[in-house]
Each structure stands twice: as structure tokens, then as C-alpha cells.
Design a protein around this motif. Structure first.
Motif, PDB file in Angstrom:
ATOM      1  N   CYS A 171      15.024  45.989  52.712  1.00 48.68           N
ATOM      2  CA  CYS A 171      15.757  46.198  53.970  1.00 48.68           C
ATOM      3  C   CYS A 171      15.485  45.114  55.000  1.00 48.68           C
TER       4      CYS A 171
ATOM      5  N   LYS B 272      19.523  40.838  55.210  1.00 47.23           N
ATOM      6  CA  LYS B 272      20.873  41.264  54.845  1.00 47.23           C
ATOM      7  C   LYS B 272      21.272  40.733  53.479  1.00 47.23           C
TER       8      LYS B 272
ATOM      9  N   ARG C 267      20.803  43.197  50.499  1.00 47.57           N
ATOM     10  CA  ARG C 267      21.321  44.552  50.599  1.00 47.57           C
ATOM     11  C   ARG C 267      22.487  44.757  49.651  1.00 47.57           C
TER      12      ARG C 267
ATOM     13  N   GLU D 220      24.083  46.679  46.060  1.00 50.01           N
ATOM     14  CA  GLU D 220      24.114  48.074  45.638  1.00 50.01           C
ATOM     15  C   GLU D 220      22.840  48.499  44.909  1.00 50.01           C
TER      16      GLU D 220
ATOM     17  N   SER E  46      31.365  47.690  49.566  1.00 50.05           N
ATOM     18  CA  SER E  46      30.777  47.277  50.843  1.00 50.05           C
ATOM     19  C   SER E  46      29.451  48.005  51.070  1.00 50.05           C
ATOM     20  N   THR E  47      28.677  47.486  52.015  1.00 49.89           N
ATOM     21  CA  THR E  47      27.397  48.109  52.328  1.00 49.89           C
ATOM     22  C   THR E  47      27.579  49.544  52.798  1.00 49.89           C
ATOM     23  N   THR E  48      28.623  49.781  53.595  1.00 47.89           N
ATOM     24  CA  THR E  48      28.895  51.141  54.083  1.00 47.89           C
ATOM     25  C   THR E  48      29.176  52.094  52.935  1.00 47.89           C
ATOM     26  N   THR E  49      29.969  51.635  51.967  1.00 48.26           N
ATOM     27  CA  THR E  49      30.293  52.467  50.806  1.00 48.26           C
ATOM     28  C   THR E  49      29.042  52.782  49.991  1.00 48.26           C
TER      29      THR E  49
ATOM     30  N   VAL F 214      25.924  52.887  51.071  1.00 44.95           N
ATOM     31  CA  VAL F 214      25.097  53.828  51.833  1.00 44.95           C
ATOM     32  C   VAL F 214      25.670  55.234  51.725  1.00 44.95           C
ATOM     33  N   LEU F 215      26.996  55.366  51.776  1.00 51.80           N
ATOM     34  CA  LEU F 215      27.621  56.681  51.636  1.00 51.80           C
ATOM     35  C   LEU F 215      27.347  57.276  50.261  1.00 51.80           C
TER      36      LEU F 215
END
Length: 348
Positions: free
Chosen positions: A31, A34, A37, A39, A116-119, A121-122
């Protein structure tokens, strides 16, 4: 008996200390920048977070069972601790399944766009939510129950998943847990790796001589797939004895087994299960050169902080500071030369 309890508790203490150092350093490593980061790295951080939670809560409670014959954490603890443990097991096995799926997509379907990073994390959050939901029955049914030892006419109160009356409920629960948290995920992982092996076998037969990039890409994918397979193998080996023990006890739930063989197997199974929560960072340390360098860098940062607090050995402290900065500069230069993609490939 007390001496054996102290010995077992000491082993737990070593597992907790080593596991916390390894997993917290792994999370900091993945972490901190960047550029790492990806998958797999974010999934590994999620896996390490579950292990930290298990080591901080369940491992000390489990160790206390060997120091005291009484349950020390009340009815609320009897509800919460098994819930946390099963949640951590779910996060581990479902994250390993997600990692295997990620390796499948990277190797068998390399042309698909990366998430994406958001995906990512979700997806990791959904794994936690699913694990929490599946662990709810453990919190509902776990309670303080009285058990009797027939040949000594003694009784004791302990935290157990069910009352000792009735057999169908414990048996159904143990079989369902074995299927949901062990057999089905490992079968899914086996399917992914069968497809990965077939794809790698086919790609090895394609002419790639003279294409350095294609050759490096194939080797990188093989290496990363092997890493995930090692983690899956460690989980399978470490948690199988605990599942066997749980199945055995559920089919003999009204009987208290006081034999030495049962005690030894129980201790070995529990220690092996908690060991799984501390081995992943060190397995990755041995398998990945770049992770090893970054891991050492973060450990050096911790050492630098300790030395900064210590009034002793200022000359030694200055030498260590120079070494750390030089190492960091070398790593940064290597990253600038090789590019972001190569750095991600070196990680899991």
C-alpha cells in the motif's frame, strides 16, 4: 499439565509475533506506492488484513484454553471469537479463489482490460461481506454449554458451537462448513489451474524465439501463477486437520474425548491452522526478489525508527541511515529505468 499448557501458549506467542510482523509489513509494502496497487497485490493485502485480525483476536483466546480449564471471555466473547475466526477463514479461502481467477484471466485471457483500483477494492470488500454473512450462524449458535466427562463424573463449562443434545444440527453445520470453506473453493481453484496449465502448455509450444518481450511475459505469468499455487497449497495443508477435527467432534458431540491422541491432534491442528496466518508473507519473501527488497526496506525503516528513539550508538545509526537512503535511491533508479510494468510483474 500446566507445563505443557505453557509450552503450547509459548508456541502461540511466537506465531502471533511473527505473523503480525510479516503481515503488517506486507500490507505496508503493497500500500506504500501506487505503482504496486495491482489486483493480486490488493487481494494479498486483504488476505493479510484477515490474518492480522485472526492473530490479534482468536489466537490469544485459543492459547488461553491451554492455560485455564474455564472459558475466560464470557458469553459475548463466545459469540464474537468464533464469528471472527470463521470470517477470517472465509476471507482467506475466497481471496485465494479470487487470486486464482485473476491468474486465469492474466494467462488465458491476456487481452482483457485490467480492472480499475476501485473495482478491485469493491471485489475485496464483497469477499469480506460474503465471509461475514456466512459466519453469522457461528455467532448465533455458539454459546456457553456444560459438558460432562462420564468416567470421572466431572463437568465443565466451555464455549461450543451447539448444546450437546441432538446430533443432526452439529453434523449438518460441520459438513456445510467443510464444503463452503474448503472443498468447493479448492475445487474451483483446481479448475482454474487446470485451465492455466493447459494454456501455458500451449503457449510453450508457440515459437517465441527472438521475441524477448513475449518470452519474459510468459515467464512472469508462470512465476506469478506458481506463487498463488504455493499459497493455495499452504492453506489446504494447514486447515485440513482442523476441518477433520471439527467433523470428528460433530459426529461424537455428546461424548468428551479425553484421550492423549485426541489432545495431541487437537493441539497440532489448531497450531497448524494459525500458522497459516503467518506463513504467506515469508513464502512471498522467498519467491519474489522485488518483494524481498521492498520488505527489507520497510523493516529497515522500522529499525531506523527504533534507532532514532535510542540514545545509543549514534555512529551506527548514521551508517544505517546512509545505507537505507542508498538502497532506496537504487530501487527508485531501477524503477525509473525498467518502468512501472516490470515492477508490478515482480510482485505477486
Amino acid at each position: 499439565m500446566l507445563s505443557s499448557g505453557l509450552l503450547v501458549a509459548s508456541v502461540y506467542g511466537v506465531i502471533i509475533a511473527v505473523g503480525l510482523v510479516g503481515n503488517i509489513t506486507l500490507i505496508r509494502t503493497f500500500c506504500s506506492a501506487k505503482s504496486v496497487r495491482s489486483e493480486p497485490n490488493l487481494f494479498m493485502s486483504s488476505l493479510a488484513l484477515g490474518d492480522v485480525l485472526l492473530l490479534l483476536t482468536c489466537a490469544p483466546v485459543d492459547a488461553s484454553r491451554f492455560l485455564s480449564e474455564e472459558w475466560l471471555f464470557g458469553r459475548a466473547g463466545c459469540k464474537i471469537i468464533p464469528f471472527i475466526q470463521l470470517t477470517s477463514v472465509g476471507v482467506s479461502v475466497f481471496t485465494l479463489t479470487a487470486l486464482s481467477a485473476d491468474r486465469y484471466r492474466a494467462i488465458v485471457k491476456p487481452l482483457e482490460t485490467s480492472a480499475s483500483t476501485t473495482t478491485i477494492v469493491l471485489r475485496a470488500a464483497l469477499i469480506w461481506v460474503a465471509s461475514l454473512i456466512l459466519a453469522v450462524p457461528e455467532a448465533v449458535y455458539s454459546d456457553l454449554h456444560t459438558f460432562s466427562v462420564p468416567h470421572t463424573n466431572e463437568s465443565f463449562v466451555t464455549c461450543a458451537p451447539y448444546p450437546h443434545e441432538g446430533r443432526l444440527h452439529p453434523q449438518l453445520h460441520s459438513v456445510a462448513s467443510f464444503l463452503c470453506f474448503y472443498i468447493i473453493p479448492l475445487l474451483a481453484i483446481s479448475v482454474y489451474y487446470t485451465l492455466i496449465a493447459r494454456s501455458l502448455l500451449q503457449s510453450s509450444q508457440l515459437p517465441v524465439e527472438g521475441n524477448v518481450h513475449a518470452t519474459r511475459q510468459i515467464e512472469s505469468r508462470k512465476r506469478l501463477a506458481k506463487m498463488v499455487l504455493v499459497f493455495v497449497g499452504l492453506f489446504a495443508v494447514c486447515w485440513l486437520p482442523s476441518h477433520i477435527l471439527y467433523l470428528y467432534r460433530s459426529y461424537r458431540y455428546s461424548q468428551v474425548d479425553t484421550s492423549l491422541a485426541h489432545f495431541i491432534f487437537s493441539v497440532a491442528a489448531r497450531i497448524l491452522a494459525f500458522t497459516n496466518s503467518c506463513v504467506n508473507p515469508f513464502a512471498l519473501y522467498l519467491l519474489s526478489r522485488t518483494f524481498r527488497e521492498q520488505f527489507n526496506q520497510h523493516l529497515c525503516c522500522c529499525c531506523r525508527f527504533v534507532l532514532r528513539r535510542s540514545p545509543q550508538s549514534p555512529a551506527h545509526y548514521n551508517t544505517r541511515m546512509t545505507s537505507v537512503h542508498s538502497t532506496r535511491h537504487s530501487v527508485a533508479s531501477l524503477t525509473a529505468i525498467n518502468g512501472k510494468q516490470v515492477e508490478q510483474e515482480e510482485y505477486l
